[in-house]
Write a protein that holds these residues in place. Structure first.
Motif, PDB file in Angstrom:
ATOM      1  N   SER A  15       0.579  -1.172  -0.103  1.00  0.00           N
ATOM      2  CA  SER A  15       0.418  -0.162   0.482  1.00  0.00           C
ATOM      3  C   SER A  15       0.449   1.812  -0.009  1.00  0.00           C
ATOM      4  O   SER A  15       0.712   2.491  -0.673  1.00  0.00           O
ATOM      5  CB  SER A  15      -0.901  -0.151   1.170  1.00  0.00           C
ATOM      6  N   SER A  16       1.566   1.253   0.776  1.00  0.00           N
ATOM      7  CA  SER A  16       2.879   2.588   0.797  1.00  0.00           C
ATOM      8  C   SER A  16       2.961   2.801  -0.453  1.00  0.00           C
ATOM      9  O   SER A  16       3.789   3.946  -1.200  1.00  0.00           O
ATOM     10  CB  SER A  16       4.133   2.256   1.234  1.00  0.00           C
ATOM     11  N   VAL A  19       0.389   3.823  -2.734  1.00  0.00           N
ATOM     12  CA  VAL A  19       0.104   5.593  -2.508  1.00  0.00           C
ATOM     13  C   VAL A  19       1.814   6.590  -3.557  1.00  0.00           C
ATOM     14  O   VAL A  19       1.182   7.536  -3.362  1.00  0.00           O
ATOM     15  CB  VAL A  19       0.206   5.881  -0.872  1.00  0.00           C
ATOM     16  N   ASP A  20       3.132   6.224  -2.842  1.00  0.00           N
ATOM     17  CA  ASP A  20       4.093   6.339  -3.005  1.00  0.00           C
ATOM     18  C   ASP A  20       3.930   6.826  -5.215  1.00  0.00           C
ATOM     19  O   ASP A  20       4.367   7.826  -5.407  1.00  0.00           O
ATOM     20  CB  ASP A  20       5.437   6.462  -3.258  1.00  0.00           C
ATOM     21  N   ARG A  51      -7.505   4.561   8.501  1.00  0.00           N
ATOM     22  CA  ARG A  51      -6.126   5.160   8.336  1.00  0.00           C
ATOM     23  C   ARG A  51      -5.053   5.070   7.002  1.00  0.00           C
ATOM     24  O   ARG A  51      -4.845   5.882   6.593  1.00  0.00           O
ATOM     25  CB  ARG A  51      -4.803   3.734   9.326  1.00  0.00           C
ATOM     26  N   HIS A  52      -5.867   3.828   6.325  1.00  0.00           N
ATOM     27  CA  HIS A  52      -5.803   4.448   4.705  1.00  0.00           C
ATOM     28  C   HIS A  52      -6.792   5.643   4.345  1.00  0.00           C
ATOM     29  O   HIS A  52      -5.421   5.947   3.334  1.00  0.00           O
ATOM     30  CB  HIS A  52      -6.361   2.857   3.845  1.00  0.00           C
ATOM     31  N   SER A  54      -6.497   9.040   5.528  1.00  0.00           N
ATOM     32  CA  SER A  54      -5.797   9.381   5.860  1.00  0.00           C
ATOM     33  C   SER A  54      -4.281   9.869   5.601  1.00  0.00           C
ATOM     34  O   SER A  54      -3.734  10.365   5.106  1.00  0.00           O
ATOM     35  CB  SER A  54      -5.937   9.432   7.462  1.00  0.00           C
ATOM     36  N   GLU A  55      -4.057   8.571   4.984  1.00  0.00           N
ATOM     37  CA  GLU A  55      -2.610   8.783   4.312  1.00  0.00           C
ATOM     38  C   GLU A  55      -2.880   9.016   2.943  1.00  0.00           C
ATOM     39  O   GLU A  55      -1.677   9.256   1.716  1.00  0.00           O
ATOM     40  CB  GLU A  55      -2.239   6.841   4.202  1.00  0.00           C
ATOM     41  N   ARG A  56      -3.636   9.111   1.947  1.00  0.00           N
ATOM     42  CA  ARG A  56      -3.774  10.047   0.677  1.00  0.00           C
ATOM     43  C   ARG A  56      -4.564  10.985   0.849  1.00  0.00           C
ATOM     44  O   ARG A  56      -4.803  11.969   1.334  1.00  0.00           O
ATOM     45  CB  ARG A  56      -4.703   8.983  -0.495  1.00  0.00           C
TER      46      ARG A  56
END
Length: 180
Positions: A15-16, A19-20, A51-52, A54-56
């Protein structure tokens, strides 16, 4: 081909990386759509989903679709689509009562559609076949079905990466690797 498959275990960096990739596309001026398949079935899943989210960036479009990935991808006119994830999508289809042949069929059709899309698609999935042998019939069916789904998407993908500890190993057709 515009389809990239990211496969690995839990917390492997899938997932990281997706997102990158999304950030890089967004920085280049491309639209990014995040297609989420996770159902919020309990407090833990609700926290993971949050959480996912908030990461994008909020500038990315989000589609929450647990079943019809083909229609969801088709609804995105342009830009990068990130599908997170086939692991939950497969279990959603099983819980809907689809048999293994129906799941394989929809996986094949949807993977082919994504591979033919003009703009890129990044799809995330878990490798669940490396762990403990499930002790229930449903667990074994899920493991086997997801294995077939993953193989189908990997075959359709132009790029397939196995993520381990945040690092990627490119996956190749075994017969091509053997020179046959």
């Amino acid at each position: 081909m515009s389809l990239t498959l990211l496969i690995g275990g839990a917390r492997s960096g899938k997932s990281s990386l997706a997102v990158d990739i999304g950030h890089r596309h967004h920085a280049a001026g491309d639209a990014v759509t995040y297609l989420a398949t996770a159902p919020a079935v309990d407090d833990d899943m609700e926290q993971r989903i949050e959480r996912h989210r908030s990461e994008r960036p909020t500038t990315w479009a989000t589609i929450e679709e647990q079943h019809d990935l083909a229609a969801a991808v088709e609804s995105v006119p342009s830009g990068l689509v990130i599908i997170d994830c086939l692991t939950l999508w497969t279990s959603n289809l099983m819980w809907d009562g689809l048999d293994d042949d129906a799941i394989r069929s929809v996986a094949s059709t949807t993977a082919a559609q994504c591979a033919q899309r003009r703009d890129p698609v990044v799809v995330i999935t878990n490798e669940v076949g490396l762990g403990v042998h499930p002790d229930t019939e449903l667990g074994r069916r899920y493991r086997d079905t997801l294995g077939w789904v993953n193989q189908t998407w990997a075959a359709a993908a132009g790029t397939a990466l196995l993520l381990v500890a945040g690092k990627a190993i490119p996956l190749h057709d075994p017969l091509e690797t053997l020179g046959r």
